[in-house]
Design a protein around this motif. Structure first.
Motif, PDB file in Angstrom:
ATOM      1  N   ILE A  12       0.871  -1.172   0.000  1.00 22.88           N
ATOM      2  CA  ILE A  12       0.000   0.000   0.000  1.00 22.88           C
ATOM      3  C   ILE A  12       0.906   1.219   0.000  1.00 22.88           C
ATOM      4  CG2 ILE A  12      -1.822   1.243   1.223  1.00 22.88           C
ATOM      5  CD1 ILE A  12      -2.640  -1.377   2.519  1.00 22.88           C
ATOM      6  N   SER A  13       0.703   2.130  -0.941  1.00 20.35           N
ATOM      7  CA  SER A  13       1.572   3.310  -1.025  1.00 20.35           C
ATOM      8  C   SER A  13       0.733   4.563  -0.829  1.00 20.35           C
ATOM      9  CB  SER A  13       2.301   3.348  -2.363  1.00 20.35           C
ATOM     10  OG  SER A  13       1.377   3.442  -3.415  1.00 20.35           O
ATOM     11  N   PHE A  14       1.358   5.607  -0.298  1.00 20.44           N
ATOM     12  CA  PHE A  14       0.709   6.904  -0.148  1.00 20.44           C
ATOM     13  C   PHE A  14       1.795   7.969  -0.117  1.00 20.44           C
ATOM     14  CE2 PHE A  14       1.790   7.531   4.320  1.00 20.44           C
ATOM     15  CZ  PHE A  14       2.000   6.234   4.761  1.00 20.44           C
ATOM     16  N   SER A  15       1.381   9.233  -0.355  1.00 18.69           N
ATOM     17  CA  SER A  15       2.319  10.353  -0.407  1.00 18.69           C
ATOM     18  C   SER A  15       2.264  11.126   0.902  1.00 18.69           C
ATOM     19  CB  SER A  15       1.979  11.279  -1.580  1.00 18.69           C
ATOM     20  OG  SER A  15       2.158  10.599  -2.807  1.00 18.69           O
ATOM     21  N   LEU A  16       3.430  11.463   1.415  1.00 13.49           N
ATOM     22  CA  LEU A  16       3.555  12.192   2.678  1.00 13.49           C
ATOM     23  C   LEU A  16       4.246  13.518   2.407  1.00 13.49           C
ATOM     24  CD1 LEU A  16       3.455  12.254   5.835  1.00 13.49           C
ATOM     25  CD2 LEU A  16       5.715  11.175   5.795  1.00 13.49           C
ATOM     26  N   PRO A  17       3.609  14.673   2.738  1.00 12.01           N
ATOM     27  CA  PRO A  17       4.276  15.965   2.542  1.00 12.01           C
ATOM     28  C   PRO A  17       5.575  16.023   3.344  1.00 12.01           C
ATOM     29  CG  PRO A  17       1.930  16.263   2.974  1.00 12.01           C
ATOM     30  CD  PRO A  17       2.229  14.821   3.235  1.00 12.01           C
ATOM     31  N   ASN A  18       6.650  16.428   2.671  1.00 14.74           N
ATOM     32  CA  ASN A  18       7.969  16.475   3.302  1.00 14.74           C
ATOM     33  C   ASN A  18       8.081  17.746   4.143  1.00 14.74           C
ATOM     34  OD1 ASN A  18      10.651  16.327   4.015  1.00 14.74           O
ATOM     35  ND2 ASN A  18      11.353  15.747   1.971  1.00 14.74           N
ATOM     36  N   LYS A  19       8.265  17.587   5.455  1.00 12.06           N
ATOM     37  CA  LYS A  19       8.404  18.712   6.370  1.00 12.06           C
ATOM     38  C   LYS A  19       9.864  18.954   6.761  1.00 12.06           C
ATOM     39  CE  LYS A  19       3.766  18.276   8.344  1.00 12.06           C
ATOM     40  NZ  LYS A  19       2.974  18.135   9.612  1.00 12.06           N
ATOM     41  N   GLY A  20      10.788  18.380   6.003  1.00 10.50           N
ATOM     42  CA  GLY A  20      12.203  18.613   6.264  1.00 10.50           C
ATOM     43  C   GLY A  20      12.753  17.801   7.422  1.00 10.50           C
ATOM     44  N   TRP A  21      12.250  16.576   7.614  1.00 13.09           N
ATOM     45  CA  TRP A  21      12.764  15.730   8.686  1.00 13.09           C
ATOM     46  C   TRP A  21      14.208  15.333   8.371  1.00 13.09           C
ATOM     47  CZ3 TRP A  21       7.787  14.287   6.694  1.00 13.09           C
ATOM     48  CH2 TRP A  21       6.720  14.629   7.527  1.00 13.09           C
ATOM     49  N   ASN A  22      14.983  15.137   9.443  1.00 14.29           N
ATOM     50  CA  ASN A  22      16.382  14.713   9.268  1.00 14.29           C
ATOM     51  C   ASN A  22      16.480  13.207   9.066  1.00 14.29           C
ATOM     52  OD1 ASN A  22      17.455  17.327   9.555  1.00 14.29           O
ATOM     53  ND2 ASN A  22      17.368  17.181  11.777  1.00 14.29           N
ATOM     54  N   THR A  23      15.676  12.441   9.771  1.00 13.75           N
ATOM     55  CA  THR A  23      15.697  10.984   9.658  1.00 13.75           C
ATOM     56  C   THR A  23      14.263  10.479   9.576  1.00 13.75           C
ATOM     57  OG1 THR A  23      15.635  10.632  12.066  1.00 13.75           O
ATOM     58  CG2 THR A  23      17.813  10.841  11.037  1.00 13.75           C
ATOM     59  N   VAL A  24      14.143   9.213   9.179  1.00 15.69           N
ATOM     60  CA  VAL A  24      12.817   8.590   9.083  1.00 15.69           C
ATOM     61  C   VAL A  24      12.173   8.507  10.461  1.00 15.69           C
ATOM     62  CG1 VAL A  24      11.605   6.484   8.408  1.00 15.69           C
ATOM     63  CG2 VAL A  24      13.513   7.303   7.039  1.00 15.69           C
ATOM     64  N   SER A  25      12.986   8.320  11.502  1.00 11.47           N
ATOM     65  CA  SER A  25      12.442   8.194  12.858  1.00 11.47           C
ATOM     66  C   SER A  25      11.809   9.488  13.338  1.00 11.47           C
ATOM     67  CB  SER A  25      13.554   7.762  13.825  1.00 11.47           C
ATOM     68  OG  SER A  25      14.112   6.534  13.415  1.00 11.47           O
ATOM     69  N   ASP A  26      12.167  10.643  12.719  1.00 10.84           N
ATOM     70  CA  ASP A  26      11.586  11.930  13.137  1.00 10.84           C
ATOM     71  C   ASP A  26      10.137  12.086  12.677  1.00 10.84           C
ATOM     72  OD1 ASP A  26      13.997  12.551  14.263  1.00 10.84           O
ATOM     73  OD2 ASP A  26      14.740  13.663  12.572  1.00 10.84           O
ATOM     74  N   ILE A  27       9.698  11.289  11.716  1.00  5.96           N
ATOM     75  CA  ILE A  27       8.331  11.406  11.209  1.00  5.96           C
ATOM     76  C   ILE A  27       7.371  10.903  12.276  1.00  5.96           C
ATOM     77  CG2 ILE A  27       6.747  10.782   9.364  1.00  5.96           C
ATOM     78  CD1 ILE A  27       9.162  10.236   7.599  1.00  5.96           C
ATOM     79  N   SER A  28       6.406  11.708  12.650  1.00  5.38           N
ATOM     80  CA  SER A  28       5.464  11.334  13.704  1.00  5.38           C
ATOM     81  C   SER A  28       4.402  10.383  13.175  1.00  5.38           C
ATOM     82  CB  SER A  28       4.797  12.583  14.291  1.00  5.38           C
ATOM     83  OG  SER A  28       3.962  13.194  13.311  1.00  5.38           O
ATOM     84  N   GLN A  29       3.860   9.584  14.084  1.00  6.45           N
ATOM     85  CA  GLN A  29       2.778   8.664  13.714  1.00  6.45           C
ATOM     86  C   GLN A  29       1.548   9.438  13.257  1.00  6.45           C
ATOM     87  OE1 GLN A  29       2.765   5.198  13.711  1.00  6.45           O
ATOM     88  NE2 GLN A  29       4.978   5.414  13.965  1.00  6.45           N
ATOM     89  N   GLU A  30       1.327  10.634  13.816  1.00 10.18           N
ATOM     90  CA  GLU A  30       0.164  11.429  13.442  1.00 10.18           C
ATOM     91  C   GLU A  30       0.248  11.857  11.979  1.00 10.18           C
ATOM     92  OE1 GLU A  30      -2.321  11.756  15.343  1.00 10.18           O
ATOM     93  OE2 GLU A  30      -3.510  13.054  14.027  1.00 10.18           O
ATOM     94  N   ASP A  31       1.468  12.322  11.546  1.00  5.85           N
ATOM     95  CA  ASP A  31       1.632  12.708  10.144  1.00  5.85           C
ATOM     96  C   ASP A  31       1.448  11.515   9.216  1.00  5.85           C
ATOM     97  OD1 ASP A  31       4.287  15.025  10.999  1.00  5.85           O
ATOM     98  OD2 ASP A  31       2.144  15.400  10.700  1.00  5.85           O
ATOM     99  N   LEU A  32       1.978  10.367   9.627  1.00  9.29           N
ATOM    100  CA  LEU A  32       1.834   9.165   8.797  1.00  9.29           C
ATOM    101  C   LEU A  32       0.374   8.732   8.709  1.00  9.29           C
ATOM    102  CD1 LEU A  32       4.941   7.171  10.048  1.00  9.29           C
ATOM    103  CD2 LEU A  32       4.606   8.044   7.739  1.00  9.29           C
ATOM    104  N   ARG A  33      -0.360   8.815   9.832  1.00  8.17           N
ATOM    105  CA  ARG A  33      -1.774   8.413   9.806  1.00  8.17           C
ATOM    106  C   ARG A  33      -2.590   9.341   8.912  1.00  8.17           C
ATOM    107  NH1 ARG A  33      -1.132   7.944  15.818  1.00  8.17           N
ATOM    108  NH2 ARG A  33      -0.716   5.737  16.283  1.00  8.17           N
TER     109      ARG A  33
END
Length: 242
Positions: A12-33
């Protein structure tokens, strides 16, 4: 990149707006949801959905989030609970949540239709027909979602079965290839032996040919000498008679 392409298993693929995170771990679960929810035609409860990055430790020489990230999707047994459901039930949990959202929407539509009917002083029979049609539509939609969930489970089972068959075929192929290599090696050794025998036979045949030729030449010389001797004796006899 303005957007990050996120791929979650199972495919399953989806597009996530890039907020300038430094690493993948910085992406919050809320943004991913939120990004995950945006790919569906309607909103449903994703509070229990959890995304785990496949690449947990990003190499230090590659700063920033890559344009394509792979996540493993999971679902909590209850909101806020650390316990996750089995991987086989994750897709079913999402489909059930989508089913509940469709059911809630249909219920809201039915309620709205009922209120409109009452406010418009429509007859009870007409209102009952509308409700029955809405219930029938909701039942069909629910049945369709159940069939999709069942089909997904069957496809997963068939994929597992196909994987086992491919693994068995690979083992059998490797065994067959090994047997073929042994056979080719044996045939090569037999071929070398046969070539040695053929070379020996050629040598013997050449020797026998030379022997036959020499014998024939010796016989020819003996026959010639005998003929000459006989001719000389006959000439001497004729001379003595004269």
């Amino acid at each position: 990149e303005r957007f990050i392409t996120c791929l979650v298993t199972p495919k399953i693929s989806f597009s996530l707006p890039n907020k300038g995170w430094n690493t993948v771990s910085d992406i919050s679960q809320e943004d991913l949801r939120k990004a995950f929810l945006a790919r569906f035609p309607m909103a449903f409860d994703v509070d229990r959905v959890v995304f785990t990055p496949a690449l947990a430790n990003q190499p230090p020489h590659e700063p920033g989030v890559p344009p394509r990230v792979v996540f493993k999707i999971g679902a909590r047994a209850a909101p806020g609970s650390p316990e996750l459901v089995d991987d086989e039930r994750v897709l079913l949990e999402i489909l059930q949540a989508l089913d509940r959202a469709y059911a809630a929407r249909h219920k809201a539509e039915i309620d709205a239709a009922r209120a409109e009917m009452l406010s418009s002083s429509m007859s009870f029979e007409v209102m009952a027909d509308e409700i029955r049609r809405a219930q029938t539509s909701a039942a069909r939609e629910t049945e369709r979602l159940k069939e999709q969930a069942s089909s997904s489970q069957k496809r997963l089972y068939l994929l597992e079965l196909e994987k086992e068959q491919l693994q068995a075929a690979r083992v059998a192929s490797e065994s067959s290839n090994e047997e073929l290599r042994r056979r080719v090696h044996s045939l090569a050794a037999e071929n070398a032996d046969l070539r040695g025998c053929i070379d020996t036979l050629h040598e013997r045949l050449d020797a026998l040919t030379r022997l036959v030729v020499e014998s024939a030449e010796a016989n020819a010389r003996g026959a010639k000498a005998g003929a000459e001797a006989e001719h000389g004796a006959a000439g001497a006899g004729v001379a003595s008679e004269a």
